[in-house]
Structures are given as structure tokens and as C-alpha cells.
Design a protein around this motif. Structure first.
Motif, PDB file in Angstrom:
ATOM      1  N   GLY A 252      -2.777   2.089  -3.758  1.00 17.24           N
ATOM      2  CA  GLY A 252      -2.888   3.308  -2.936  1.00 17.24           C
ATOM      3  C   GLY A 252      -2.686   4.491  -3.695  1.00 17.24           C
TER       4      GLY A 252
ATOM      5  N   CYS B 147       1.671  -0.713  -6.083  1.00 18.52           N
ATOM      6  CA  CYS B 147       0.989  -0.470  -4.827  1.00 18.52           C
ATOM      7  C   CYS B 147      -0.500  -0.262  -5.024  1.00 18.52           C
TER       8      CYS B 147
ATOM      9  N   HIS C 186       0.850  -1.185   0.000  1.00 15.21           N
ATOM     10  CA  HIS C 186       0.000   0.000   0.000  1.00 15.21           C
ATOM     11  C   HIS C 186       0.886   1.236   0.000  1.00 15.21           C
TER      12      HIS C 186
ATOM     13  N   ARG D 217       0.285  14.518  -2.408  1.00 12.61           N
ATOM     14  CA  ARG D 217      -0.922  13.821  -2.880  1.00 12.61           C
ATOM     15  C   ARG D 217      -1.494  14.420  -4.151  1.00 12.61           C
TER      16      ARG D 217
ATOM     17  N   THR E 295       1.216   5.221   0.698  1.00 15.09           N
ATOM     18  CA  THR E 295       0.635   6.350   1.410  1.00 15.09           C
ATOM     19  C   THR E 295       1.457   7.573   1.051  1.00 15.09           C
ATOM     20  N   TRP E 296       0.804   8.579   0.475  1.00 16.19           N
ATOM     21  CA  TRP E 296       1.497   9.776   0.026  1.00 16.19           C
ATOM     22  C   TRP E 296       1.469  10.842   1.105  1.00 16.19           C
TER      23      TRP E 296
END
Length: 108
Positions: A108, A106, A49, A57, A51-52
Motif C-alpha cells: 500500500g 505492507c 495493507h 500521502r 492506508t495513509w
């Protein structure tokens, strides 16, 4: 630290969560270790996963895919980053978000 690379505007560094069998890695801006660009978790489980970080983002999908691919190369100790898709242009959302061919790492 696993290595550093640049998109032509910003330098990034990759670090693993541990020296032995890390389950995640982080991409950050050197000199500002609090500025986390990306965290990829779930490497050992195979359920990865992305995550930014808050300021990252809004970047376009194409740029994010390039950064993920390049970070994975450094995490796995490949020394050459992939060519930057647009030579360091601004990849914030609104730019072309068409993803070039390849494998998505990923969820995500």
C-alpha cells in the motif's frame, strides 16, 4: 496505546484495533486523535495493507518505510525505534525516495 515515537519533528503514537488479536493498528498524532497518519490492516490474515492519512500521502517513500518499520516495532511492543534515516529533515515527496535495504511489510 502501544507507544510513542518521533521523527524529530512530529510525535506519533501507535494503537491497536483491539486488546485481543488485533487485525489492524493506527499511527496518529497525539492530541489530535482525528489526525490518522497510517492504518495497517490485515495483520491476522497476513495480507497487510497500508492506508495513509490525507496529509501524509505526499511524504517520500523512504520516510514512509521508516514510519511503518518503527510503528511495527511499537505494535509488537519493541521499545526502541529505528534511527530516523535523515535526522528529522522534511521527507515530503521530492526528497530522496530511494528505499534503504529491508523488508517491506505492507502492500500500500
Amino acid at each position: 496505546m502501544r507507544g510513542r515515537f518521533t521523527d524529530g519533528r512530529t510525535e506519533f503514537a501507535v494503537r491497536a484495533s483491539s486488546a485481543d488479536a488485533p487485525d489492524s493498528f493506527q499511527v496518529y498524532v497525539p492530541g489530535t486523535r482525528a489526525d490518522i497518519v497510517l492504518i495497517v490492516s490485515g495483520i491476522n490474515s497476513g495480507v497487510m495493507h497500508a492506508t495513509w492519512g490525507e496529509g501524509w500521502r505526499g511524504y517520500a517513500s523512504e520516510w514512509k518505510v521508516w514510519l511503518e518499520d518503527t510503528a511495527f516495532r511499537y505494535f509488537y511492543r519493541f521499545a526502541r525505534p529505528s534511527p530516523h534515516p535523515k535526522g528529522g529533515n522534511d521527507f515530503r515527496e521530492g526528497a530522496s525516495t530511494r528505499r534503504p535495504g529491508g523488508v517491506r511489510f505492507c502492500d500500500g
